[in-house]
Design a protein around this motif. Structure first.
Motif, PDB file in Angstrom:
ATOM      1  N   LEU B  13       0.843  -1.199   0.000  1.00  0.00           N
ATOM      2  CA  LEU B  13       0.000   0.000   0.000  1.00  0.00           C
ATOM      3  C   LEU B  13       0.877   1.248   0.000  1.00  0.00           C
ATOM      4  CD1 LEU B  13      -2.504  -1.065   2.831  1.00  0.00           C
ATOM      5  CD2 LEU B  13      -3.093  -0.823   0.414  1.00  0.00           C
ATOM      6  N   SER B  14       0.392   2.282  -0.683  1.00  0.00           N
ATOM      7  CA  SER B  14       1.115   3.557  -0.675  1.00  0.00           C
ATOM      8  C   SER B  14       0.162   4.654  -0.217  1.00  0.00           C
ATOM      9  CB  SER B  14       1.632   3.894  -2.078  1.00  0.00           C
ATOM     10  OG  SER B  14       2.599   2.952  -2.464  1.00  0.00           O
ATOM     11  N   GLY B  15       0.727   5.664   0.414  1.00  0.00           N
ATOM     12  CA  GLY B  15      -0.114   6.753   0.888  1.00  0.00           C
ATOM     13  C   GLY B  15       0.627   8.081   0.842  1.00  0.00           C
ATOM     14  N   LEU B  16      -0.145   9.150   0.728  1.00  0.00           N
ATOM     15  CA  LEU B  16       0.436  10.492   0.697  1.00  0.00           C
ATOM     16  C   LEU B  16      -0.203  11.316   1.814  1.00  0.00           C
ATOM     17  CD1 LEU B  16       1.219  12.653  -2.385  1.00  0.00           C
ATOM     18  CD2 LEU B  16      -0.159  13.658  -0.565  1.00  0.00           C
ATOM     19  N   ASP B  32     -10.152   7.633  -6.017  1.00  0.00           N
ATOM     20  CA  ASP B  32     -11.104   6.542  -5.784  1.00  0.00           C
ATOM     21  C   ASP B  32     -11.696   6.643  -4.376  1.00  0.00           C
ATOM     22  OD1 ASP B  32     -10.306   5.470  -8.284  1.00  0.00           O
ATOM     23  OD2 ASP B  32      -8.542   4.592  -7.322  1.00  0.00           O
ATOM     24  N   GLY B  33     -11.302   7.657  -3.645  1.00  0.00           N
ATOM     25  CA  GLY B  33     -11.824   7.868  -2.299  1.00  0.00           C
ATOM     26  C   GLY B  33     -11.109   7.046  -1.243  1.00  0.00           C
ATOM     27  N   GLU B  34      -9.990   6.431  -1.624  1.00  0.00           N
ATOM     28  CA  GLU B  34      -9.258   5.588  -0.666  1.00  0.00           C
ATOM     29  C   GLU B  34      -8.113   6.360  -0.036  1.00  0.00           C
ATOM     30  OE1 GLU B  34      -9.556   1.405  -3.132  1.00  0.00           O
ATOM     31  OE2 GLU B  34      -8.176   2.972  -3.757  1.00  0.00           O
ATOM     32  N   ARG B  35      -7.919   6.155   1.256  1.00  0.00           N
ATOM     33  CA  ARG B  35      -6.825   6.840   1.958  1.00  0.00           C
ATOM     34  C   ARG B  35      -5.478   6.233   1.579  1.00  0.00           C
ATOM     35  NH1 ARG B  35      -8.335   9.991   6.211  1.00  0.00           N
ATOM     36  NH2 ARG B  35      -6.610   9.419   7.578  1.00  0.00           N
ATOM     37  N   LEU B  36      -5.482   4.943   1.303  1.00  0.00           N
ATOM     38  CA  LEU B  36      -4.252   4.280   0.871  1.00  0.00           C
ATOM     39  C   LEU B  36      -4.480   3.616  -0.480  1.00  0.00           C
ATOM     40  CD1 LEU B  36      -3.234   2.676   4.271  1.00  0.00           C
ATOM     41  CD2 LEU B  36      -2.207   4.687   3.226  1.00  0.00           C
ATOM     42  N   THR B  37      -3.463   3.640  -1.305  1.00  0.00           N
ATOM     43  CA  THR B  37      -3.584   3.109  -2.665  1.00  0.00           C
ATOM     44  C   THR B  37      -2.776   1.818  -2.771  1.00  0.00           C
ATOM     45  OG1 THR B  37      -3.732   5.375  -3.506  1.00  0.00           O
ATOM     46  CG2 THR B  37      -3.103   3.672  -5.094  1.00  0.00           C
ATOM     47  N   PRO B  38      -3.421   0.696  -3.143  1.00  0.00           N
ATOM     48  CA  PRO B  38      -2.627  -0.521  -3.338  1.00  0.00           C
ATOM     49  C   PRO B  38      -1.499  -0.287  -4.356  1.00  0.00           C
ATOM     50  CG  PRO B  38      -4.948  -1.064  -3.265  1.00  0.00           C
ATOM     51  CD  PRO B  38      -4.855   0.443  -3.297  1.00  0.00           C
ATOM     52  N   ALA B  56      -6.529  -2.054 -10.220  1.00  0.00           N
ATOM     53  CA  ALA B  56      -5.448  -2.893 -10.764  1.00  0.00           C
ATOM     54  C   ALA B  56      -5.340  -4.190  -9.976  1.00  0.00           C
ATOM     55  CB  ALA B  56      -4.131  -2.125 -10.697  1.00  0.00           C
ATOM     56  N   ARG B  57      -5.434  -4.079  -8.661  1.00  0.00           N
ATOM     57  CA  ARG B  57      -5.286  -5.262  -7.800  1.00  0.00           C
ATOM     58  C   ARG B  57      -6.420  -6.258  -8.032  1.00  0.00           C
ATOM     59  NH1 ARG B  57      -6.391  -4.066  -1.801  1.00  0.00           N
ATOM     60  NH2 ARG B  57      -8.457  -4.033  -2.738  1.00  0.00           N
ATOM     61  N   ASP B  58      -7.623  -5.733  -8.222  1.00  0.00           N
ATOM     62  CA  ASP B  58      -8.780  -6.616  -8.328  1.00  0.00           C
ATOM     63  C   ASP B  58      -9.071  -7.053  -9.765  1.00  0.00           C
ATOM     64  OD1 ASP B  58      -8.894  -6.156  -5.649  1.00  0.00           O
ATOM     65  OD2 ASP B  58     -10.427  -4.590  -5.783  1.00  0.00           O
ATOM     66  N   GLY B  59      -8.298  -6.571 -10.698  1.00  0.00           N
ATOM     67  CA  GLY B  59      -8.470  -6.984 -12.092  1.00  0.00           C
ATOM     68  C   GLY B  59      -8.052  -8.434 -12.262  1.00  0.00           C
ATOM     69  N   THR B  65      -0.350  -7.487 -14.710  1.00  0.00           N
ATOM     70  CA  THR B  65      -0.461  -6.796 -13.421  1.00  0.00           C
ATOM     71  C   THR B  65       0.847  -6.932 -12.647  1.00  0.00           C
ATOM     72  OG1 THR B  65      -2.778  -7.450 -13.408  1.00  0.00           O
ATOM     73  CG2 THR B  65      -1.895  -6.585 -11.346  1.00  0.00           C
ATOM     74  N   VAL B  66       1.314  -5.828 -12.111  1.00  0.00           N
ATOM     75  CA  VAL B  66       2.578  -5.851 -11.366  1.00  0.00           C
ATOM     76  C   VAL B  66       2.294  -5.604  -9.885  1.00  0.00           C
ATOM     77  CG1 VAL B  66       4.892  -4.864 -11.167  1.00  0.00           C
ATOM     78  CG2 VAL B  66       3.763  -4.942 -13.393  1.00  0.00           C
ATOM     79  N   PHE B  67       2.644  -6.595  -9.075  1.00  0.00           N
ATOM     80  CA  PHE B  67       2.477  -6.517  -7.620  1.00  0.00           C
ATOM     81  C   PHE B  67       3.864  -6.350  -6.984  1.00  0.00           C
ATOM     82  CE2 PHE B  67      -1.152  -8.972  -9.043  1.00  0.00           C
ATOM     83  CZ  PHE B  67      -2.185  -8.623  -8.196  1.00  0.00           C
ATOM     84  N   GLN B  68       3.908  -5.695  -5.852  1.00  0.00           N
ATOM     85  CA  GLN B  68       5.095  -5.658  -4.998  1.00  0.00           C
ATOM     86  C   GLN B  68       6.388  -5.313  -5.745  1.00  0.00           C
ATOM     87  OE1 GLN B  68       5.245  -9.167  -2.547  1.00  0.00           O
ATOM     88  NE2 GLN B  68       3.331  -8.644  -1.564  1.00  0.00           N
ATOM     89  N   ILE B  69       6.316  -4.319  -6.602  1.00  0.00           N
ATOM     90  CA  ILE B  69       7.509  -3.942  -7.375  1.00  0.00           C
ATOM     91  C   ILE B  69       8.636  -3.468  -6.447  1.00  0.00           C
ATOM     92  CG2 ILE B  69       6.797  -1.524  -7.776  1.00  0.00           C
ATOM     93  CD1 ILE B  69       8.573  -3.875 -10.298  1.00  0.00           C
ATOM     94  N   LYS B  70       8.257  -3.015  -5.280  1.00  0.00           N
ATOM     95  CA  LYS B  70       9.257  -2.502  -4.335  1.00  0.00           C
ATOM     96  C   LYS B  70      10.303  -3.555  -3.981  1.00  0.00           C
ATOM     97  CE  LYS B  70       9.311  -0.268   0.195  1.00  0.00           C
ATOM     98  NZ  LYS B  70       8.423   0.195   1.274  1.00  0.00           N
TER      99      LYS B  70
END
Lengths: 130, 496
Positions: B13-16, B32-38, B56-59, B65-70
């Protein structure tokens, strides 16, 4: 008292190939072959131009017998070791292999995982489960 | 314009967050109204659009789809291939950051400069890749800050605490432990230790094994045969894991994609805790390592602070309570405090003293004149936990007569044994001919506040010198020129 003489990786590898018998490392003996053997550890020409995590100089000794080694053997514990000595040994090994677990070399990472599992098993055996 | 902005670019998750005029940080929701973005990116086939976040996550197309690129930010050779176009980890991360910047700036105004958080044990390349990702997304990185440091800054601000704090940050992909000291408005980091690939997603994988085993037992069939279905089951295991933090027993029903029937999955908290026990033991060993590094005992710690979604697991709290003999405290929402702390850090960075996260040195034959013993060792010039920015010098001697080229390997790591440190670069310096061995060479390492290292080698006799910043080459590493081109191209992309 201490004289520090610069040695590059390539020089130390040259010295190793010329030396009759390299000193036995004080570290643990990881389980299985990782990367190249000691005689084939010449770094790739561009190896130092890239991030080199887990370079080929990590010439881990190979497992000589087919019998799997116990967690204690992997951690090089001896029956005479006191609790304090075991604890100190596990700490050293944990620090070392936790670091290797981040290696970019999948073989080194796999070996580090095996060692970390062994370290945890030994800890649970000697100091109890969480 | 938002002046103090912090971004938590997380594994899952990422957040600003930004600092409000009252001095308190606030999370800014995405469009999307989310406080944190997957932290997930989907590359669509039909439209030229990159989806980032929940959509993207639920597609359903795992190949796109790229997960956990970090987890790949430190891999110079890692590339994601989509329709023949190769994406570096930095570029994929830039898409996540671009979504945050574009959507959050509609709420708080233009975002130009940010503080971005990184795991404490992120290496040089991963830090550089993070900075490059932000630049491609059109933001200047004011500072990188370690995630547990940011969380501790938020905790200290929010709770008004003083004394020694141990932060235990068990996120989706990594574990970080930091010990710091708070005195008034000043914060001094004492040490940070990290473990890669140890986090909530590892627990999900263990639960996936349990699902697979139970399914096979009941139906005799495999639970999944492709990545798409595996991802769906993995999402179910994550939900089950969260439920087990609240309930003692959880039931789920699953089916495979081959119509082999439905199986009922029974999970208990006790069973889950047994599953993850060895992983948790590793986390305790990391905490002990941090205490050793700071030369402290558990009783020297005044506050134990929990950060990261995986600290919701009750067993985590129990083991830390047992170790420290005090109840660990959560710093509010464990998923948001890193971003909130980063926004605070953007303003308070001058009052926060950080330390070098790793030891830097070179290889040297160390000769003990007293014992006559000679050994090739990793000779540390800057020890881990040295306050930064810093610069340290050590003098070495040449090993041979008429040595024309001095080669200095740059090592990263604490171990004396060269086999257990990383060689992250080399400096080559030409020196005058016909000199005897034993000439003095000064090796200086300097470490900046973004945890980036530079090395200087000086031949003391001739005065010749060479200085380098550690640089990386590889298919997954962008040159400065490529970075500029990619920045322009990314600004024109449709990212939603």
């Amino acid at each position: 008292m201490f004289k520090k003489i610069l040695q590059s990786l390539s020089k130390s590898q040259q010295a190793k190939s010329q030396a009759p018998v390299p000193a036995k490392p004080s570290g643990p003996l990881p389980v299985a072959p990782v990367g190249a053997s000691a005689s084939s550890v010449t770094p790739k020409p561009n190896v130092l131009e890239r991030v080199v995590i887990g370079t080929p100089q990590k010439d881990y000794p190979t497992t000589s017998s087919s019998k799997p080694r116990t967690p204690e053997e992997l951690c090089e514990l001896t029956p005479k070791m006191s609790k304090e000595q075991i604890s100190a040994r596990l700490k050293l090994l944990y620090r070392r292999f936790n670091r290797s677990a981040s290696s970019l070399d999948p073989k080194i990472r796999a070996e580090a995982e095996k060692m970390l599992n062994a370290i945890v098993l030994v800890r649970e055996k000697h100091f109890g489960e969480l | 314009m938002a002046e103090f902005v912090g971004i938590d670019l997380g594994t899952t998750l990422s957040g600003l967050a930004y600092l409000k005029s009252d001095g308190n940080p606030e999370i800014v929701p995405n469009a999307d109204g989310e406080r944190l973005t997957p932290s997930v990116v989907f590359f669509d086939t039909h439209e030229d659009v990159k989806l980032v976040g929940s959509a993207a996550r639920d597609g359903g197309e795992p190949d796109r789809t790229v997960f956990q690129i970090k987890r790949h930010m430190d891999d110079p050779e890692y590339l994601v291939d989509i329709d023949g176009k190769k994406w570096t980890p930095s570029e994929v991360s830039a898409l996540i950051l671009a979504k945050l910047k574009r959507e959050c700036s509609k709420i708080i105004g233009e975002i130009n400069e940010v503080v971005i958080t990184v795991p404490a044990n992120f290496n040089e390349l991963a830090r550089k890749s993070t900075i490059a990702a932000a630049e491609m997304a059109g933001m200047k990185v004011k500072r990188l800050v370690n995630e547990p440091t940011a969380a501790a800054v938020y905790y200290a601000h929010n709770q008004g605490v003083q004394g020694r704090i141990l932060v235990y940050d068990l996120g989706g992909g990594t574990l970080d432990t930091t010990i710091l000291e708070v005195q008034g408005d000043n914060i001094r980091i004492l040490t940070s230790e990290g473990a890669r690939h140890l986090g909530g997603s590892n627990f999900d994988e263990l639960l996936l094994d349990a699902y697979t085993e139970q399914y096979q037992k009941q139906t005799g069939a495999q639970l999944y045969s492709d990545e798409r279905h595996r991802r769906r089951i993995l999402q179910a295991t994550e939900d089950a894991k969260k439920m087990l933090s609240k309930l003692q027993r959880v039931n789920d029903t699953v089916s495979n994609d081959q119509s082999n029937g439905i199986a009922r999955i029974d999970l208990t908290r006790d069973g889950f805790e047994k599953m993850v026990r060895q992983m948790l033991t590793r986390t305790v060993m990391l905490v002990e390592q941090a205490l050793d590094s700071a030369k402290l005992k558990p009783s020297d710690i005044d506050h134990v602070v929990l950060v990261g979604g995986s600290t919701r697991i009750p067993k985590v709290k129990q083991i830390l309570e047992k170790l420290f003999n005090k109840t660990p405290k959560s710093c509010g929402n464990v998923d948001e405090c890193v971003a909130l702390g980063a926004a605070l850090f953007a303003k308070k960075s001058a009052r926060i003293q950080e330390v070098c996260n790793a030891s830097y040195g070179t290889l040297a034959m160390i000769y003990n004149a007293k014992t006559g013993e000679e050994k090739l060792m990793n000779s540390i010039v800057i020890p881990k936990n040295t306050p930064i920015p810093c610069s340290r010098t050590q003098v070495y001697q040449t090993s041979e007569d008429n040595e024309r080229v001095i080669e200095v390997d740059i090592t990263q790591g604490e171990d004396d044994d060269p086999r257990y440190v990383d060689i992250i670069g080399r400096i080559t310096l030409e020196v005058p001919p016909n000199r005897p061995k034993g000439c003095e060479i000064a090796v200086t390492f300097s470490y900046d506040e973004n945890q980036r290292v530079r090395a200087l080698v000086v031949d003391k006799q001739s005065g010749r010198s060479r200085e380098v910043a550690v640089s990386y080459k590889g298919a997954g590493v962008l040159s400065d020129e490529e970075l500029k081109k990619k920045s322009v191209s990314l600004r024109q992309m449709r990212i939603e």
